[in-house]
Every structure is written in C-alpha cells, then in structure tokens.
Design a protein around this motif. Structure first.
Motif, PDB file in Angstrom:
ATOM      1  N   ALA A  36       0.825  -1.205   0.000  1.00 59.26           N
ATOM      2  CA  ALA A  36       0.000   0.000   0.000  1.00 59.26           C
ATOM      3  C   ALA A  36       0.866   1.264   0.000  1.00 59.26           C
ATOM      4  N   ASP A  37       2.127   1.141   0.429  1.00 59.56           N
ATOM      5  CA  ASP A  37       3.037   2.284   0.462  1.00 59.56           C
ATOM      6  C   ASP A  37       3.645   2.601  -0.904  1.00 59.56           C
ATOM      7  N   LEU A  38       3.444   1.706  -1.886  1.00 61.55           N
ATOM      8  CA  LEU A  38       4.018   1.919  -3.214  1.00 61.55           C
ATOM      9  C   LEU A  38       3.189   2.923  -4.005  1.00 61.55           C
ATOM     10  N   ASP A  39       3.869   3.769  -4.765  1.00 60.22           N
ATOM     11  CA  ASP A  39       3.193   4.689  -5.670  1.00 60.22           C
ATOM     12  C   ASP A  39       3.131   4.001  -7.031  1.00 60.22           C
ATOM     13  N   TRP A  40       2.080   3.192  -7.230  1.00 61.62           N
ATOM     14  CA  TRP A  40       1.963   2.372  -8.429  1.00 61.62           C
ATOM     15  C   TRP A  40       1.895   3.216  -9.696  1.00 61.62           C
TER      16      TRP A  40
END
Length: 121
Positions: free
Chosen positions: A7-11
């Motif tokens: 969830a912390d990734l900036d997809w």
C-alpha cells in the motif's frame, strides 16, 4: 530499506516510469546456444510476440564442446545489435526504428543524425 507494505508503493509512478523507460536487451545464455532480443517493459518486443528470439548457435561437436566465453557471446550480440540499430535508424518501417531513434523526429535527407550508445566500451 525496502517497502514495508504494498500500500506504500506509488503504483502510478512505477507504471509511468516503466512505460516511459527504454527497452532492455534480454540475453538467455544456454549450453550450445544463446537467445537474445530487445524488449520494452510495457510494449513487449518491437518485432512482435510471434517472432522467435535471435539465436547464437555455439559450436557443438565431439572435438568442439558447446561452450563459449560469455564475454565473447555478449560482444557478438552487441555487434549484431549495433548493425541492426544502425539499419533501423535509417528505415522508419523497421520494427526497431523507434528503439534506434529514441523518439526523435524521423531522419530526412540532408540532415545529420547522432546515434547514441552504439560504440563498444
């Protein structure tokens, strides 16, 4: 350090970077042969997915084992790719043209082109 949670990734940023990234040279070194090709992270292979990869057949006989120094194989692939990209830069219909010119305007008569990263180091 790594990312603690997906969830912390900036997809969006990761996918944009992958879409805007340059193609990669993929090499599969095998015993008796080496396969290679150019692949973009999103768009795939310039020549299409139905085409076989390029193949470097190594000598294989009772007197010559199917082995070759990996550095020699990579040098040969580099030379082949240099030739292919030089040709592709001149031919807009070539599947590798967009790889060779890197999104620059098409070549036209009476203008100069600079091919980057084609020299061996």
């Amino acid at each position: 350090a790594g990312v603690a949670c997906q969830a912390d990734l900036d997809w969006r940023t990761l996918l944009r970077g992958r879409a805007q990234g340059l193609p990669a040279i993929i090499v599969d070194v095998g015993r008796g042969y080496t396969k290679w090709g150019v692949v973009h992270g999103v768009h795939g292979r310039p020549e299409g997915e139905g085409q076989p990869p390029h193949l470097v057949q190594l000598c294989s006989s009772p007197t010559h084992p199917p082995d070759c120094d990996h550095g020699s194989q990579l040098q040969y692939i580099h030379q082949e790719l240099d030739t292919m990209l030089t040709r592709a830069a001149k031919e807009p219909q070539d599947p590798l043209h967009w790889v060779a010119v890197g999104g620059t305007p098409p070549l036209s008569s009476g203008r100069l082109a600079v091919l980057r990263s084609l020299a061996s180091h």
